[in-house]
Write an enzyme that holds these catalytic residues in place. Structure first.
Site, short mmCIF file in Angstrom:
data_model
loop_
_atom_site.label_atom_id
_atom_site.label_comp_id
_atom_site.label_asym_id
_atom_site.label_seq_id
_atom_site.Cartn_x
_atom_site.Cartn_y
_atom_site.Cartn_z
CG MET A 4 22.21 -15.44 -23.58
SD MET A 4 20.90 -15.97 -24.68
CE MET A 4 21.83 -16.34 -26.16
NE ARG B 203 22.96 -19.47 -31.76
CZ ARG B 203 22.37 -18.38 -31.27
NH1 ARG B 203 22.96 -17.20 -31.38
NH2 ARG B 203 21.19 -18.45 -30.67
CD GLN C 115 30.65 -2.10 -33.58
OE1 GLN C 115 31.45 -1.35 -33.05
NE2 GLN C 115 30.65 -2.36 -34.89
CG LEU D 148 30.98 -16.96 -19.85
CD1 LEU D 148 31.46 -16.51 -18.48
CD2 LEU D 148 30.07 -15.92 -20.48
CG HIS E 33 30.90 -13.89 -23.21
ND1 HIS E 33 31.08 -15.13 -23.79
CD2 HIS E 33 29.66 -13.48 -23.56
CE1 HIS E 33 29.97 -15.45 -24.46
NE2 HIS E 33 29.09 -14.48 -24.34
P1 AMP Z 1 25.71 -13.67 -25.51
O1 AMP Z 1 26.21 -14.56 -24.41
O2 AMP Z 1 25.94 -14.22 -26.88
O3 AMP Z 1 24.30 -13.21 -25.28
O4 AMP Z 1 26.61 -12.37 -25.44
C1 AMP Z 1 26.71 -11.62 -24.27
C2 AMP Z 1 27.40 -10.32 -24.56
O5 AMP Z 1 28.71 -10.58 -25.08
C3 AMP Z 1 26.68 -9.48 -25.61
O6 AMP Z 1 26.75 -8.11 -25.26
C4 AMP Z 1 27.47 -9.76 -26.86
O7 AMP Z 1 27.39 -8.74 -27.83
C5 AMP Z 1 28.87 -9.89 -26.30
N1 AMP Z 1 29.73 -10.65 -27.22
C6 AMP Z 1 29.47 -11.84 -27.81
N2 AMP Z 1 30.47 -12.20 -28.62
C7 AMP Z 1 31.39 -11.20 -28.56
C8 AMP Z 1 32.65 -10.96 -29.19
N3 AMP Z 1 33.18 -11.84 -30.06
N4 AMP Z 1 33.32 -9.83 -28.89
C9 AMP Z 1 32.79 -8.91 -28.03
N5 AMP Z 1 31.61 -9.08 -27.39
C10 AMP Z 1 30.92 -10.20 -27.65
#
Ligand code: AMP
Length: 280
Positions: free
Chosen positions: A30, A187, A148, A33, A37
């Site tokens: 989303m 966030r 995860q 980054l 990510h």
């Molecule tokens: P989001 O942009 O929050 O929807 O996250 C996109 C992808 O990045 C999802 O697969 C999340 O699980 C992964 N993600 C988010 N935060 C982390 C993190 N701290 N470590 C590893 N992967 C993450």
């Protein structure tokens, strides 16, 4: 690196890539980054010849009163980071392209979506599984990488991938943390400095409970209490939605914690809803 905005263009690009023998690694995000990510981009790079990252703040996974409108966005910075990291394509559709006015079709995974996040964010996973299905169909990945950090999400999406026969290798990537242990999250940008310092409380709580588990404590209620007690020592105002000990694959609550189980937590820290988890 090339950016693509229309689903039709992305779809025909994917077909061309596949026809020319490339394998596609997909990283759905989303945006806004961070290094978490980026670690997924690195994994996709290792497991496929072409990396496609998607940037899309998906409205259908936000409930009423959640932060869809205020969700942090910075496309310019995101594109710079992805370019430097060696992503090949960025798919960034508009909301109206993904969900035109007459949109009617949703994907749901049953059972696995009722507990934990599903209980506190009704409709959330229906939005997640719907958008990921659309991204799978448009981008045609061989490999898809998810973090995860969003534990229930990976279990739900992995099940969807199997049940709907997507010919995609599903990869679960470890959680990337800040130096103090706070799980990286878009966030986290909502916090001011002192709030940010206290935001580590959830991870400290999880660590304390894991230490208790290693010392022989297996009662989930006791472990949950360790999480809450430790977190409250760091942030007095933290409000918990849940602390749970579950079997990694089935998400079913453990009567006695066992090695490999997941200890997960959701809480409001200074008004910001955070989730985190560790394996026991
Ligand atoms: P989001 O942009 O929050 O929807 O996250 C996109 C992808 O990045 C999802 O697969 C999340 O699980 C992964 N993600 C988010 N935060 C982390 C993190 N701290 N470590 C590893 N992967 C993450």
């Amino acid at each position: 690196m090339k950016t693509i905005k229309s689903a039709r263009a992305m779809s025909s690009l994917a077909r061309k890539l596949i026809a020319s023998g490339e394998t596609i690694g997909l990283v759905p995000t989303m945006g806004y980054l961070h290094e978490g990510h980026m670690s997924l981009v690195d994994i996709a790079r290792k497991k496929s010849s072409t990396v496609v990252v998607t940037l899309f703040v998906n409205p259908t996974q936000f409930g009423p009163g959640e932060d869809f409108k205020n969700y942090p966005r910075n496309t310019r910075r995101d594109l710079q980071m992805l370019n430097r990291r060696g992503a090949d394509y960025v798919f960034m559709p508009t909301v109206s392209a993904m969900y035109p006015k007459d949109y009617k079709t949703y994907v749901t995974v049953e059972g696995l979506t009722d507990s934990l996040e599903g209980k506190y964010r009704p409709g959330h996973f229906r939005g997640v599984t719907t958008i990921v299905t659309k991204l799978f169909n448009i981008c045609r990945p061989d490999v898809a990488v998810f973090g995860q950090k969003d534990y229930q999400q990976v279990i739900v999406l992995r099940k969807m991938t199997t049940d709907l026969d997507f010919p995609i290798k599903f990869v679960i990537a470890p959680t990337v943390r800040e130096k103090d242990g706070l799980a990286m999250s878009s966030r986290n940008s909502y916090f001011n400095d002192s709030q940010r310092t206290e935001a580590v409380c959830l991870y400290r709580g999880l660590q304390a409970a894991r230490a208790a588990f290693r010392a022989g404590k297996t009662n989930p209620a006791f472990l949950a209490e360790q999480v809450q007690k430790t977190a409250k020592q760091i942030c007095q105002t933290v409000v918990f939605d849940y602390v749970a000990v579950t079997d990694f694959d089935s998400l079913s609550p453990s009567k006695r914690a066992k090695k490999g189980d997941v200890l997960s937590v959701a809480a409001r820290v200074h008004g910001v809803r955070l989730i985190d988890n560790i394996r026991l």
